[in-house]
Write a protein that holds these residues in place. Structure first.
Motif, mmCIF file in Angstrom:
data_model
loop_
_atom_site.group_PDB
_atom_site.id
_atom_site.type_symbol
_atom_site.label_atom_id
_atom_site.label_comp_id
_atom_site.label_asym_id
_atom_site.label_seq_id
_atom_site.Cartn_x
_atom_site.Cartn_y
_atom_site.Cartn_z
ATOM 1 N N ALA A 48 35.690 69.751 12.920
ATOM 2 C CA ALA A 48 36.999 69.628 13.107
ATOM 3 C C ALA A 48 37.590 71.013 13.564
ATOM 4 C CB ALA A 48 37.747 69.214 11.958
ATOM 5 N N ALA A 75 32.234 67.787 7.897
ATOM 6 C CA ALA A 75 33.297 67.395 8.565
ATOM 7 C C ALA A 75 34.310 68.436 8.915
ATOM 8 C CB ALA A 75 34.118 66.461 7.647
ATOM 9 N N LEU A 76 34.593 69.415 8.048
ATOM 10 C CA LEU A 76 35.439 70.508 8.347
ATOM 11 C C LEU A 76 34.938 71.370 9.674
ATOM 12 C CD1 LEU A 76 36.363 71.424 4.726
ATOM 13 C CD2 LEU A 76 37.995 70.795 6.422
ATOM 14 N N ALA A 87 37.155 61.995 10.461
ATOM 15 C CA ALA A 87 36.566 63.197 10.576
ATOM 16 C C ALA A 87 34.915 63.028 10.643
ATOM 17 C CB ALA A 87 36.590 64.052 9.507
ATOM 18 N N ILE A 97 41.402 65.710 5.894
ATOM 19 C CA ILE A 97 39.804 65.496 6.060
ATOM 20 C C ILE A 97 39.211 65.465 4.773
ATOM 21 C CG2 ILE A 97 38.044 66.793 6.726
ATOM 22 C CD1 ILE A 97 39.462 67.881 8.975
ATOM 23 N N GLU A 141 39.713 61.729 3.954
ATOM 24 C CA GLU A 141 38.946 60.906 4.585
ATOM 25 C C GLU A 141 37.212 61.011 4.275
ATOM 26 O OE1 GLU A 141 39.203 62.150 8.767
ATOM 27 O OE2 GLU A 141 41.346 61.581 9.001
ATOM 28 N N GLU A 179 45.951 69.448 7.858
ATOM 29 C CA GLU A 179 44.608 69.004 8.419
ATOM 30 C C GLU A 179 43.502 68.952 7.355
ATOM 31 O OE1 GLU A 179 44.352 70.031 12.910
ATOM 32 O OE2 GLU A 179 44.881 71.790 11.609
#
Length: 330
Positions: A127, A123-124, A2, A45, A48, A41
């Motif tokens: 995504a 990162a979210l 991500a 993330i 990650e 998901e």
């Protein structure tokens, strides 16, 4: 992997009283609501970006173990997830995914650990996470659980009173999303409650505080939910008066901020400034007294509008040097 934001994480302004009664740093638990991604998901993330491993539990519950900031839970934010697992329950959860937020819940974090959430929210967003403003029925929030400085009466009452007095201005200066204003989850304190709180004075006992709160606003759905603290300090009193479940903890449950996770430039650190201001006002007894007297003068016996007080409150805060920095994402 991500993609996270490459910018330097924003700093979290320290609290006026950064340590608890034992001399340890006060910590903050964070709850982030979002849409656009399923809970699996989101959990992956989290792993990650922050390390650790994501494991699925019952249905929609995921746990991310051994991250740099401890354990993280990720789940659909609905009471249905606690029901006995069945085909009917799982079908209802699947059908509700369009409007039920996924919630990320951290352990209590210190200031340095809070800063690591900047990479996670970036990162979210990359995504495809959606925030409060992405839909009329979303109403997603960012909840902060701020550890109390101590269980002394003044350390409970004064932040609650400060928030009650400046709440209308906070909502005016940094408006929450329309979807959250229309939904009941963050209703403002009733004026009768603020009046009764002022009537107690700044040296009220815990018993008096709780009695006034339970009389006027025995609900979780407030911008500042005090029931977790009161359940921690007087569990039987709260249990007898409130029908809904209350998780007891020695922390202010600050529910007002939006989750604008999909908006570039938004950060948890910006929303944190709201609470820092609450505690700065609480620590300034002269200002707190002035605000209380001005609130009573402005409201009289009946309140027809909150707008005039929001403007008057803002002028007083500015006079005392307590402006709220305007967020760039607004």
């Amino acid at each position: 992997m991500a993609k996270a934001d490459a910018l330097t994480p924003p700093l979290f302004t320290p609290l006026p009283r950064p340590h608890n009664a034992d001399g340890a740093p006060r910590k903050v638990g964070v709850e982030i609501e979002l849409g656009g991604l399923d809970e699996g998901e989101v959990a992956r993330i989290c792993a990650e970006v922050l390390g650790g491993r994501a494991e699925q539990g019952d249905g929609t519950l995921w746990t991310v173990h051994d991250t740099r900031i401890g354990k993280i839970e990720v789940y659909l934010d609905t009471s249905l997830r606690k029901a006995t697992r069945s085909k009917l329950r799982d079908l209802a959860l699947d059908l509700g995914r369009e409007v039920i937020p996924v919630e990320i819940v951290t352990q209590p974090l210190d200031m340095a650990e809070l800063a690591t959430l900047h990479d996670l929210t970036g990162a979210l967003r990359h995504a495809g996470a959606l925030g409060s403003g992405a839909g009329w029925v979303f109403g997603f929030g960012l909840h902060l659980n701020i550890e109390i400085a101590s269980d002394r009466n003044a350390d409970i009452l004064r932040p609650m009173l400060a928030y009650a007095l400046i709440e209308d201005w906070l909502r005016h200066a940094e408006p929450i999303d329309d979807s959250r204003r229309l939904l009941p989850f963050t209703d403002p304190y009733p004026t009768n409650f603020v009046r009764a709180l002022l009537g107690l004075g700044m040296d009220a006992s815990l018993r008096e505080m709780i009695a006034v709160y339970l009389e006027h606003t025995p609900s979780r759905n407030r911008g500042l939910d005090m029931l977790p603290i009161f359940a921690h300090l007087a569990p039987e009193t709260v249990e007898d008066a409130v029908s809904e479940s209350v998780s007891s903890r020695p922390a202010f449950h600050f529910r007002l901020p939006d989750s604008r996770i999909d908006e570039p430039g938004w950060s948890i650190a910006q929303e944190w400034q709201r609470w820092v201001l609450v505690e700065r006002v609480a620590a300034d007894e002269r200002l707190l007294t002035r605000l209380g007297a001005a609130w009573l003068d402005d409201h009289g016996m009946v309140t027809f509008s909150r707008a005039s007080w929001a403007e008057r409150c803002g002028a007083l805060l500015h006079q005392f040097g307590h402006d709220l920095p305007l967020a760039e994402h607004r």
